[in-house]
Each structure stands twice: as C-alpha cells, then as structure tokens.
Design a protein around this motif. Structure first.
Motif: not given
Length: 235
Positions: A72-94
C-alpha cells in the motif's frame, strides 16, 4: 470505553508518532491500525485492541500483513530514495534509510544491496509491536518510521522472534518470506537480501540482549549461514 495511552518523553516524539500514525492510516492498506482517539502534547490515546503477543506460529500471518502494508505504501514512495529523507504528499517527512544506520555504509554486502534496493518503509516490526486477535493481526506502536528496502521490516520481525524464543528454522523463515512476497504482489524480497537485513537488525539490536525479552544472540539462532564474510566463523 477501554483505551490505551502511550506516553512520550517530550512533545517532539509525541508529535512524530502522531504524524507516523496519520500517514500510515492514509495508505488505506486494510491493515488493522488502532484508531487515535485523542492527541495531547506528550501522550496519545488509542482505542484498545484485545489481542495476544505473537509466537512463531503467527509468523506467516504477520509477514502477510507487513507485505500488505508495504504494498500500500509503494505508490506513495515512487519518488523516494533510500539515501534521502522523503517529503510525502501530505507534508510528512520520513527519515532516510542510510544516514540513520551508519553501520550499513561500513559493510560492503549491505551497502551493495542498499544501493539497488527498491524503497519501502520500516515501522519497527519487532514482535512486541503486533497483536494477534481472533480475526486479524493488528500493528501497534508508531514511534519509528523510516524509509527501508523491501524485507527490512520482515527481517526485524524474524530476528526479534528468534532472539526472544530461540532457534528459527529455515523452513519457517522462508515460509514467512513467501507470505510476505505474496502480499506484496509486485516487487519481491530475495532470501539472500533478507539475510543481509536480518544481520543489520541484529547489529542494531545486540545491545538489548538480556533486556526486553531478548535472550538469544542472533548468531546462535539464525536459520542460514552468516551473510557477511567477517561473521562466517560464528555459529
């Protein structure tokens, strides 16, 4: 109404756990997550879920739940990289995977796998963060959330089980992996990669040996040979 209250040492930890819970709920994964009933500066109030702690027999069911959540998380993380923090569409930083785990960069086998791995999430899948109910598996505790490769959460589940209960048979581990991959539906986790992630989880959990129910060192209960050359002399 019976509730569960989770208290935090400071406001930032509480806010982070709340944001993690909100994002995981937004995935609409179909995985049972306790409803957040109230949020305060240093504690969160969740619905109470009746359930029991898991054992080895529950591994396939839990593994399938992890796969379902990661899928379920895969589509939301399509632009994510393991070596960079990720800003979700809702503004949450992972948080990213690599910088919060410096051990990885120092181990060639782990660094090689991480460099090419597809991105999923880590929610601290130690066995104590699941409840087995009459009809389903529920995930609890939302303190930690980072990016991670597929299989990393499953590896945490396997290492925490073995370190708690003892020897993990290879057939049980591979059955759990089959259930996990079956629930993913797309990208799969290879057994060799799972072994690497289990070793990293052991390195990060070793300091807890003798506490929190961890009674068995992973090198004595792992179901396969050590994947790192430096550890192959260990049991």
């Amino acid at each position: 109404m019976t509730v569960f209250v989770k208290r935090y040492p400071d406001e930032s930890n509480c806010a982070a756990a709340r944001a993690n819970h909100t994002w995981l709920e937004s995935l609409n994964s179909g995985v049972r997550i306790p409803r957040l009933l109230a949020a305060h500066s240093r504690h969160l109030v969740f619905e109470h879920i009746d359930g029991t702690p898991p054992d080895f027999v529950d591994l396939p069911s839990i593994a399938a739940v992890l796969g379902k959540l990661h899928s379920a998380a895969t589509p939301a993380l399509a632009q994510a990289r393991l070596d960079q923090e990720f800003n979700t569409a809702g503004g949450h930083v992972i948080a990213d995977f690599v910088s919060v785990r410096p051990t990885i960069a120092a181990i060639p086998e782990a660094a090689t796998v991480a460099a090419t791995a597809c991105v999923s999430i880590y929610k601290d899948a130690n066995l104590r963060n699941f409840l087995i109910t009459n009809v389903e598996v529920a995930i609890v505790d939302f303190d930690d959330l980072t990016l991670a490769p597929y299989g990393y959460d499953l590896a945490k589940l396997l290492t925490s089980m073995a370190m708690t209960f003892g020897q993990l048979d290879r057939s049980i581990a591979t059955d759990a992996l089959d259930h996990y991959n079956g629930a993913l539906g797309g990208t799969k986790c290879a057994l060799d990669d799972l072994a690497v992630w289990a070793e990293i989880n052991w390195m990060l959990t070793a300091d807890y040996l003798g506490r929190n129910g961890y009674r068995h060192p992973w090198p004595t209960v792992r179901p396969w040979p050590a994947p790192f050359a430096s550890d192959r002399s260990q049991p």
